[in-house]
Design an enzyme around this catalytic site. Structure first.
Site, PDB file in Angstrom:
ATOM      1  N   ARG A   1       4.787  41.772  -6.584  1.00 25.12           N
ATOM      2  CA  ARG A   1       4.661  41.122  -5.020  1.00 25.12           C
ATOM      3  C   ARG A   1       4.664  42.514  -4.172  1.00 25.12           C
ATOM      4  NH1 ARG A   1       7.973  36.757  -4.340  1.00 25.12           N
ATOM      5  NH2 ARG A   1       5.910  35.714  -5.157  1.00 25.12           N
ATOM      6  N   TYR A   2       5.587  43.331  -4.266  1.00 27.25           N
ATOM      7  CA  TYR A   2       5.772  44.370  -3.413  1.00 27.25           C
ATOM      8  C   TYR A   2       4.892  45.619  -4.215  1.00 27.25           C
ATOM      9  CZ  TYR A   2       9.277  41.482  -1.275  1.00 27.25           C
ATOM     10  OH  TYR A   2      10.000  40.402  -0.648  1.00 27.25           O
TER      11      TYR A   2
ATOM     12  N   ARG B   1       7.603  47.210  -6.378  1.00 24.14           N
ATOM     13  CA  ARG B   1       8.824  46.621  -7.425  1.00 24.14           C
ATOM     14  C   ARG B   1       7.993  45.733  -8.233  1.00 24.14           C
ATOM     15  NH1 ARG B   1      11.405  45.035  -1.876  1.00 24.14           N
ATOM     16  NH2 ARG B   1       9.526  46.506  -1.140  1.00 24.14           N
TER      17      ARG B   1
ATOM     18  N   CYS C   1      20.012  30.203 -19.595  1.00 26.12           N
ATOM     19  CA  CYS C   1      21.104  30.786 -18.672  1.00 26.12           C
ATOM     20  C   CYS C   1      22.484  29.996 -19.221  1.00 26.12           C
ATOM     21  CB  CYS C   1      21.077  30.330 -17.132  1.00 26.12           C
ATOM     22  SG  CYS C   1      19.460  30.731 -16.567  1.00 26.12           S
TER      23      CYS C   1
ATOM     24  N   CYS D   1      22.435  26.170 -12.798  1.00 25.68           N
ATOM     25  CA  CYS D   1      22.709  26.327 -11.411  1.00 25.68           C
ATOM     26  C   CYS D   1      21.923  25.186 -10.932  1.00 25.68           C
ATOM     27  CB  CYS D   1      22.616  27.403 -10.708  1.00 25.68           C
ATOM     28  SG  CYS D   1      23.376  28.801 -11.632  1.00 25.68           S
TER      29      CYS D   1
ATOM     30  N   CYS E   1      19.028  26.299  -8.558  1.00 22.70           N
ATOM     31  CA  CYS E   1      18.138  27.197  -9.107  1.00 22.70           C
ATOM     32  C   CYS E   1      16.835  27.108  -8.418  1.00 22.70           C
ATOM     33  CB  CYS E   1      17.936  27.155 -10.509  1.00 22.70           C
ATOM     34  SG  CYS E   1      17.074  28.549 -11.092  1.00 22.70           S
TER      35      CYS E   1
ATOM     36  N   ARG F   1      14.192  28.659  -9.781  1.00 22.93           N
ATOM     37  CA  ARG F   1      13.269  28.537 -10.891  1.00 22.93           C
ATOM     38  C   ARG F   1      13.374  27.329 -11.520  1.00 22.93           C
ATOM     39  NH1 ARG F   1      14.112  34.719 -11.597  1.00 22.93           N
ATOM     40  NH2 ARG F   1      12.710  35.442  -9.645  1.00 22.93           N
TER      41      ARG F   1
ATOM     42  N   ASP G   1      15.590  27.857  -0.753  1.00 26.22           N
ATOM     43  CA  ASP G   1      14.025  27.771  -0.377  1.00 26.22           C
ATOM     44  C   ASP G   1      13.440  26.396  -0.569  1.00 26.22           C
ATOM     45  OD1 ASP G   1      13.518  27.384  -3.193  1.00 26.22           O
ATOM     46  OD2 ASP G   1      13.416  29.681  -3.349  1.00 26.22           O
TER      47      ASP G   1
ATOM     48  N   ASP H   1      13.051  34.047   1.675  1.00 24.01           N
ATOM     49  CA  ASP H   1      12.089  34.289   0.838  1.00 24.01           C
ATOM     50  C   ASP H   1      10.621  33.302   1.121  1.00 24.01           C
ATOM     51  OD1 ASP H   1      10.777  35.631  -1.009  1.00 24.01           O
ATOM     52  OD2 ASP H   1      12.100  35.688  -2.519  1.00 24.01           O
TER      53      ASP H   1
ATOM     54  N   LYS I   1      10.327  38.581   1.132  1.00 27.02           N
ATOM     55  CA  LYS I   1      11.542  38.428   1.964  1.00 27.02           C
ATOM     56  C   LYS I   1      11.464  39.011   3.002  1.00 27.02           C
ATOM     57  CE  LYS I   1      14.596  38.396  -2.568  1.00 27.02           C
ATOM     58  NZ  LYS I   1      12.978  38.907  -3.447  1.00 27.02           N
TER      59      LYS I   1
HETATM   60  C1  PLP Z   1      13.224  39.406  -4.476  1.00 31.26           C
HETATM   61  C2  PLP Z   1      12.199  40.049  -5.157  1.00 31.26           C
HETATM   62  C3  PLP Z   1      12.004  41.563  -5.180  1.00 31.26           C
HETATM   63  C4  PLP Z   1      13.344  42.539  -4.929  1.00 31.26           C
HETATM   64  O1  PLP Z   1      13.180  42.263  -3.589  1.00 31.26           O
HETATM   65  P1  PLP Z   1      14.324  43.550  -2.729  1.00 31.26           P
HETATM   66  O2  PLP Z   1      14.227  43.158  -1.421  1.00 31.26           O
HETATM   67  O3  PLP Z   1      13.945  44.912  -3.022  1.00 31.26           O
HETATM   68  O4  PLP Z   1      15.684  43.227  -3.357  1.00 31.26           O
HETATM   69  C5  PLP Z   1      10.904  41.841  -6.091  1.00 31.26           C
HETATM   70  N1  PLP Z   1       9.772  40.964  -6.436  1.00 31.26           N
HETATM   71  C6  PLP Z   1       9.829  39.806  -6.348  1.00 31.26           C
HETATM   72  C7  PLP Z   1       8.899  38.998  -6.834  1.00 31.26           C
HETATM   73  C8  PLP Z   1      11.242  39.252  -5.500  1.00 31.26           C
HETATM   74  O5  PLP Z   1      11.066  37.767  -5.462  1.00 31.26           O
HETATM   75  S1  SF4 Z   2      20.152  30.707 -10.301  1.00 27.25           S
HETATM   76 FE1  SF4 Z   2      18.757  29.861 -12.085  1.00 27.25          FE
HETATM   77  S2  SF4 Z   2      18.058  31.751 -13.076  1.00 27.25           S
HETATM   78 FE2  SF4 Z   2      20.013  32.146 -11.971  1.00 27.25          FE
HETATM   79  S3  SF4 Z   2      21.623  31.742 -13.282  1.00 27.25           S
HETATM   80 FE3  SF4 Z   2      21.506  29.966 -12.273  1.00 27.25          FE
HETATM   81  S4  SF4 Z   2      19.940  28.766 -13.417  1.00 27.25           S
HETATM   82 FE4  SF4 Z   2      19.964  30.754 -14.337  1.00 27.25          FE
END
Ligand code: PLP
Ligand code: SF4
Length: 383
Positions: free
Chosen positions: A119-120, A123, A132, A136, A139, A141, A300, A337, A344
């Site tokens: 995305r960035y 990174r 996991c 959680c 979560c 995801r 989110d 985010d 973010k």
């Molecule tokens: C959060 C995130 C990062 C890392 O972001 P930082 O602000 O550098 O910690 C990188 N890629 C994705 C897709 C993210 O969601």
């Molecule tokens: S937040 Fe989601 S990905 Fe992270 S430990 Fe919990 S269940 Fe796993």
């Protein structure tokens, strides 16, 4: 370190009274004895009617699993216990809101190859596992995590590594999941070695909640692997001071001794940690154990987590409380985010209470953390 913490072993519920200390401290044992069904909670805690019915309606949508370690941190008599709320299903997870999104951060859209989000510019986020130790409830995801059909295959992982190798702009790789520490030591070691072979990869991060949910996973063997590839930035996810215990402290100490740089990414959760004193205590504790609060993440727009959301104002209030009352290292960034893959952004309380022109530029009136006002002459040669 000066923190008088109990072990989770001492606090283990009656169901586990006969378990030996050695078994308890084995992550394999912890993994194999995870609590997954309502019956597993007998001798651990009394499920409320709500939790019981949620179990039936929800577990096929988003699995339930709790390590005995994490269960030992729960208050058996209080359904509002912050540890319990993070791991036991709740009927509100089934409420659908029109604004909720299946993939709130558009992670799939920004995937040049399956299993890697870029995305960035600098990174990349690599999904290595969708499992996991504890699932959680908050979560983001949820749609992917715990679904065995979406776990990263060997080929997929290789494609991700190939992409990183072929993309010199990527300096910072986040090994994520699920939880990457559900991988074997060998698999993890393999990924780290491959990444370290790529000259343009300068930063390697490991995003893991194991120090909280399964600290036994941080073995000496694992620490040796991380040390070999030092420095690894380990970003963990403590949400509440009640998640600290002696085992967690040992895990953090081991990571520090292995040359890891520790950070914490907490999620602000209604009814769990949306309280300035709770966050203050949490951040003090993190610093005591060598882990810097990195982010406070706004919960989110993912489906099934809206009941955990706090208004943005809450996060700002907490930030306002922290600044000035704890050293700067204890003040994380409060980030949102953005939906749709905006990335973010940071939100800050407003410290400017007024501006007046002056012959040198402007006089800005600020307030400090105590509410006192101060005039700062902002010299601007352009004026
Ligand atoms: C959060 C995130 C990062 C890392 O972001 P930082 O602000 O550098 O910690 C990188 N890629 C994705 C897709 C993210 O969601
Ligand atoms: S937040 Fe989601 S990905 Fe992270 S430990 Fe919990 S269940 Fe796993």
């Amino acid at each position: 370190m000066m923190d008088s913490l109990n072990t989770s072993y001492e606090r283990r519920p009656p169901r586990f009274h006969d378990v030996s200390h050695e078994d308890w401290q084995s992550w394999h044992w912890q993994h194999q004895n995870r609590l997954r069904r309502p019956g597993d909670f007998e001798g651990v805690l009394k499920l409320s009617q709500q939790e019981r019915s949620a179990f039936e309606d929800i577990s096929d949508r988003f699995r339930v699993a709790v390590t005995p370690h994490y269960a030992a941190l729960m208050d058996p008599d209080d359904t509002h216990c912050p540890v319990r709320r993070q791991a036991l299903p709740h009927p509100d997870e089934l409420l659908d809101h029109s604004f909720e999104l299946e993939d709130p951060l558009a992670e799939e859209e920004f995937m040049p190859v399956t299993g890697l989000t870029h995305r960035y510019p600098d990174r990349a986020l690599l999904y290595t596992s969708h499992h996991c130790p504890v699932y959680c409830r908050h979560c983001t995801r949820k749609r992917k995590v715990s679904n065995p059909t979406t776990a990263a295959s060997r080929d997929q992982l290789q494609a991700g590594l190939d992409y990183i190798k072929a993309t010199p702009a990527v300096r910072d790789v986040i090994i994520s999941g699920g939880d990457p520490l559900t991988l074997s030591d060998d698999r993890l070691g393999f990924i780290l070695s491959r990444l370290r072979e790529i000259p343009h990869v300068e930063v390697i991060r490991l995003g893991t909640r194991n120090p909280v949910t399964l600290p036994q996973r941080i073995t000496e063997d694992l620490a040796q692997i991380l040390k070999k590839h030092s420095p690894i930035y380990v970003h963990t996810h403590f949400n509440h001071p009640a998640e600290f215990c002696s085992e967690a402290a040992v895990a953090l100490e081991r990571l520090l001794a292995a040359g890891c740089v520790l950070g914490n990414q907490m999620v602000l959760l209604r009814g769990v940690n949306d309280d300035q004193e709770v966050i203050m205590t949490l951040n003090r504790r993190l610093l005591l154990h060598g882990c810097r609060p990195y982010y406070i993440l706004q919960c989110d727009m993912a489906r099934g987590i809206t009941h955990f959301r706090t208004p943005l104002r809450k996060g700002l209030e907490i930030m306002d409380h922290l600044r000035g009352r704890i050293g700067g290292m204890g003040v994380p960034d409060f980030v949102v985010d953005l939906p749709g893959g905006g990335g973010k952004i940071e939100l800050l309380p407003d410290y400017i209470v007024g501006k007046e022109p002056s012959e040198h530029g402007q006089v800005i009136r600020f307030r400090n953390f105590q509410g006192n006002e101060y005039a700062f002459v902002d010299v601007d040669p352009a004026n």
